[in-house]
Design a protein around this motif. Structure first.
Motif, PDB file in Angstrom:
ATOM      1  N   LYS A 335       0.846  -1.082  -0.278  1.00 22.81           N
ATOM      2  CA  LYS A 335       0.150  -0.135  -0.013  1.00 22.81           C
ATOM      3  C   LYS A 335       0.926   1.168   0.033  1.00 22.81           C
ATOM      4  N   ARG A 338      -1.068   7.852   0.671  1.00 28.80           N
ATOM      5  CA  ARG A 338      -2.223   8.714   0.207  1.00 28.80           C
ATOM      6  C   ARG A 338      -1.988   9.955  -0.908  1.00 28.80           C
ATOM      7  N   LYS A 339      -0.774  10.554  -0.543  1.00 24.00           N
ATOM      8  CA  LYS A 339      -0.318  11.733  -1.381  1.00 24.00           C
ATOM      9  C   LYS A 339       0.795  10.943  -2.217  1.00 24.00           C
ATOM     10  N   ASP A 392      -8.791   3.587  -1.998  1.00 28.26           N
ATOM     11  CA  ASP A 392      -8.299   4.793  -1.323  1.00 28.26           C
ATOM     12  C   ASP A 392      -7.014   5.223  -1.373  1.00 28.26           C
ATOM     13  N   VAL A 393      -6.163   4.269  -1.417  1.00 26.47           N
ATOM     14  CA  VAL A 393      -4.753   4.638  -1.625  1.00 26.47           C
ATOM     15  C   VAL A 393      -4.278   3.529  -2.734  1.00 26.47           C
TER      16      VAL A 393
END
Length: 949
Positions: A335, A338-339, A392-393
């Motif tokens: 994973k 997020r950025k 979401d990621v």
């Protein structure tokens, strides 16, 4: 193309590296290996120059991130595939030690080769540069045996470097000292020096040329070399070149290494003897002659045959994760933040080989949500890198398959003893230090366990067997064997057939609520994947008349719903045994297994042959067969687990108004009988706008396609001003209930589904089960033999196998024809007025077109697999040209050619080999045309007409 672009690429690389020509040449060569292994077509890119410059820049950034790491700190130089590769990554500060170690290793294996075959194998691979596939031919051994011998020899050599006194060999014949001809610091001279030392250590007479030819003859029985024979072969130029000639391998004179030569000086900015450059990697002298084709071919071959011991995942040049290769299937999920906005993904081996490169495209593009790169390696190995933005990621999934690992683990212990690959058991003993580094780790673990078992058996024998008479000992052994067989039989025996399992489960679902009453079923489930875990409460009408209220889903959950739909899972009834049975009936089943999986639990596991789903399982309680769990195993993203957390049946008085959609009666303004006062009365159907009817029709099409109910003419969609009606005939009540529940979820859609039994009861006549396409039957008359049958007869195939292949090919062609027709109709009808659709309608249209395209591609793949299974792929070479056909013309041509192959043509007498190139061309054209189709408005339009009863 690479050689045409080479001057320009080198100029760009010189600018990036600040005029460092050696590093620029390395970057350009690395670029070649990246672009030759990507799946995207270079010619199809809008700007080839921009793409190539971007890749070179990314490679430079990746080198900057990794240049501080010294691989030799983790690996000994003997751990690399060859001397060439080891010196290529050597640090200047370690070069003196590396050269000394190479001479020590060379001296050790030259003295050891007459007693241990593994030492001779190491000489061929490490010092003389033979590839593993070439060693398999020379040794007439499988890849696992070659790799095992190499690992044993490397472990012994590593221990020799670390503690030379730890190895003491038994019955080691006296060896003359191996002398080296020079002690220069030049790398080229070092290669020559090591080879001269090997060829000066020749022992025994040469092989007669006729003996070598007989040994490698095609009809001869494989005969392994003895240790002394192999020791002579690897150190004799004449015999080794004779073998090279017989096996059509490059001669020794052609094996002069180029990668890593002349790595003794630096150039470019800062070149010189400054102290600050003492730790820089050794570089070769620049060449003004352009790229060396021979060197590029050698590096490409090294990369193709390299088997990694571990994988390192780098994102934008920075290593984020690593995993040891220890099984046939090695997976890694990573994973990202997020950025994170990754530009490129790389997969390295422990030796620094870049096995895969994924150039990340904009995730906002239509093809950007899931990006994949597949790399094929030697020995049927493969590496798949998948980057998904649907969650979401960003999630990175790496799958490395190595079939050799299975063979290696299965045969490791026995083969090691038989071939003498393990030095400690063959010719060595230990004075004071155990030879831990010599033995393979998996083999060491197996032997340790086996030794414990043997020790226990010896104790048992001493205590019991020796004191018994022969009759009692035989009886004890027989009783023990019977108990073991009985235990294994009980473990493997299936409690019941799969059909009975599902019948019980479906009856349990129907018995939970009386058929004469209407109740609300409340079920709480947890859906878990590798990327997310959600809990949701589902409310259903036991009679199926009320539709659960749909709620907006986030992007990740919506993607999960669509993915489960491909596995036959109903989002609002995920644990239904009826939907599981329907999925199973429409799949190509490999096997069904019913087992006890826990306290009062039974699990049915169904394995299928499918491109996306590998298997599914349904778990029920053994006492009442109530389904409590379901697992769907996807080939690309892993398992999706669905588990029941709570289940309740409640009266309508306990229902909340927001659980269900308002219920309307078609053409009536009065409440239906028996409806609870809390339920909104049926309202008269009001006229809808064209956009609303379009949205309803598209929603019905999508539901029918996902449930595979549009494969025949049993179900049809009728447009009206007040909505859409879906009429059809299905096999049984379970299928009817499944279709009704799914169609009830679509606004303004009224299902009118009947079973054959209902029609038979109403009419008094048998309804039959029409709608099935007749299966092709191959003629037995020689005058009517089809081209496919003629071809298969020459291969000796049975008539059953011929019929099976004909059925499979015909079904695939029918599926292509059906899906192409639906897709063409969709685009022609809705694309011109796309902007007039609602937002939900446009989304449904895009999803339906995407799924239709995926169905066409899957059917084309099945058609190609059928041809390959029939053996019709080796007789042609595909020369695919750009096509101007539209999808309808290409589909008609594909159907015509398949019919000619399977059934023959009365007006022609072409053979299967004559039909195949044209059919292969058509399949590839259909691939290209399908991928190019877009929901954007086409040049021609077709007015949409309403269908009336």
């Amino acid at each position: 193309m690479f050689f045409a672009y080479y001057p320009r690429l080198l100029e760009w690389a010189m600018q990036i590296t600040h005029k460092d020509r050696e590093e620029a040449e390395d970057l350009v060569h690395d670029l070649y290996f990246r672009i030759t292994r990507i799946s995207r077509s270079i010619d199809a890119m809008e700007s080839i120059d921009s793409y190539l410059f971007k890749v070179i820049r990314n490679l430079y950034y990746s080198r900057l991130h990794r240049e501080g790491r010294d691989p030799l700190n983790d690996l000994s130089i003997v751990d690399y595939d060859s001397v060439e590769q080891g010196l290529a990554v050597a640090d200047r500060r370690e070069m003196l030690f590396a050269r000394a170690h190479l001479r020590q290793i060379c001296r050790h294996v030259c003295q050891r080769k007459s007693a241990a075959r593994s030492a001779s194998v190491l000489i061929l691979r490490f010092f003389l540069g033979y590839y593993a596939s070439e060693l398999m031919k020379i040794l007439q051994a499988p890849r696992s045996s070659v790799d095992r011998s190499l690992q044993v020899a490397r472990s012994e050599a590593r221990l020799f470097l670390e503690r030379p006194g730890a190895l003491r060999f038994i019955s080691q014949p006296p060896q003359r000292e191996v002398a080296f001809s020079a002690e220069g610091e030049d790398t080229q001279r070092l290669f020559s020096e090591l080879r001269e030392a090997i060829f000066s250590a020749t022992e025994g007479p040469c092989f007669p040329a006729s003996a070598l030819e007989r040994r490698y003859a095609a009809d001869s029985v494989a005969l392994a070399f003895t240790a002394s024979e192999l020791a002579h072969l690897v150190s004799c130029r004449i015999c080794l070149d004779r073998v090279n000639t017989i096996l059509h391998l490059p001669l020794l004179a052609e094996r002069s290494p180029e990668y890593g030569l002349d790595r003794d000086s630096t150039s470019g900015p800062g070149a010189g003897g400054d102290a600050e450059d003492a730790g820089a990697p050794i570089r070769r002298r620049p060449s003004a002659k352009g790229p060396s084709l021979r060197k590029i071919e050698r590096r490409a071959r090294e990369l193709y045959e390299h088997r990694p011991e571990s994988l390192q995942i780098a994102v934008d040049g920075e290593v984020r994760a690593s995993q040891k290769v220890s099984a046939e299937k090695n997976e890694l999920h990573l994973k990202l933040g997020r950025k994170d906005e990754p530009s490129f993904i790389e997969v390295f081996s422990e030796q620094g080989f870049c096995l895969a490169y994924l150039d990340v495209i904009d995730p906002a593009s239509p093809d950007g949500l899931e990006q994949e790169e597949r790399v094929a390696l030697s020995d049927d190995r493969s590496l798949i890198v998948t980057l998904t933005f649907a969650a979401d990621v960003p999630i990175l999934h790496v799958l490395y398959r190595d079939p050799v690992m299975t063979e290696r683990v299965a045969t490791e212990t026995d083969s090691a003893r038989a071939e003498g690959a393990v030095a400690i058991r063959e010719t060595a003993s230990v004075a004071s230090v155990p030879l831990r580094g010599i033995v393979l780790r998996p083999g060491r673990w197996i032997r340790r366990r086996a030794d414990r078992v043997f020790a226990w058996m010896q104790v048992w024998y001493q205590l019991f067997v020796r004191t018994m008479n022969p009759f009692l000992a035989s009886a004890a052994v027989f009783a023990l064997g019977t108990a073991v067989c009985l235990f294994l039989w009980m473990r493997s025996a299936s409690p019941m057939p799969a059909s009975a399992f599902l019948q019980h489960a479906e009856k349990a679902e129907q018995a939970q609520v009386p058929s004469t009453e209407s109740r609300v079923i409340s079920q709480k489930v947890r859906i878990r994947t590798a990327a997310q875990s959600i809990e949701r409460t589902i409310h259903r009408d036991s009679t199926g008349r009320r539709k659960p209220k749909r709620h907006a889903l986030d992007r990740q959950t919506a993607a999960l719903e669509a993915k489960l739909a491909k596995g036959g899972v109903n989002w609002d009834e995920p644990l239904s045994a009826a939907t599981y049975e329907n999925w199973r009936e429409h799949s190509q089943i490999v096997r069904d297994i019913v087992r006890k999986t826990g306290n009062n639990l039974l699990t049915l596991t169904t394995t299928i042959d499918d491109a996306s789903v590998t298997q599914e399982s349904l778990t029920v309680r053994a006492n009442d067969f109530h389904p409590v769990a379901r697992t769907v195993s996807f080939r690309d993203t892993g398992d999706v687990e669905i588990a029941e957390l709570d289940y309740a049946v409640m009266p309508w008085s306990d229902a909340e108004p927001g659980w269900f959609e308002p219920m309307r009666a078609a053409g009536s303004g009065v409440n239906g009988p028996g409806v609870h006062p809390l339920i909104t009365a049926h309202l008269a159907a009001l006229p809808l706008t064209d956009a609303q009817v379009d949205e309803a029709e598209l929603g019905a099409m999508l539901a029918l396609h996902q449930l595979r109910a549009d494969a025949d003419n049993r179900v049809q969609i009728i447009r009206r001003s007040s909505g859409v009606q879906v009429k059809g005939i299905v096999e049984d009540d379970a299928r009817k209930r499944e279709l009704e529940m799914r169609l009830n979820e679509v606004p303004h859609v009224i299902p009118a589904i009947f079973t054959f039994a209902e029609l038979e009861h109403q009419s008094g006549f048998p309804a039959g089960e029409g709608g099935q396409n007749p299966r092709p039957v191959l003629e037995s008359d020689e005058e009517k033999v089809s081209p496919l049958e003629k071809f298969l007869l020459t291969k000796g195939e049975s008539r059953d196998e011929m019929s099976r292949l004909a059925n499979r090919l015909s079904d695939s062609a029918d599926a292509v024809d059906r899906e192409s027709s639906h897709l063409a109709e969709l685009i022609h009808r809705y694309a011109p007025d796309r902007q007039q659709l609602t937002e939900a309608g446009r989304t449904t249209l895009d999803q339906l077109i995407a799924e239709r395209k995926a169905s066409i591609l899957a059917a084309l793949d099945e058609e190609e697999h059928s041809l390959a299974e029939a053996g019709l792929t080796d007789s042609y070479t595909s020369d695919i040209q750009k096509t101007t056909l539209d999808i309808e013309e290409a589909t008609k041509q594909n159907s015509k050619l398949c019919d000619e192959l399977v059934f023959g043509d009365a007006g022609h007498s072409r053979s299967a080999q004559d039909i195949l190139p044209e059919l292969a061309q058509t399949i590839h054209q259909l691939h290209a045309v399908t991928l190019q189709l877009s929901p954007l408005p086409p040049t021609r339009t077709a007015p949409r007409k309403e269908q009336q009863d």
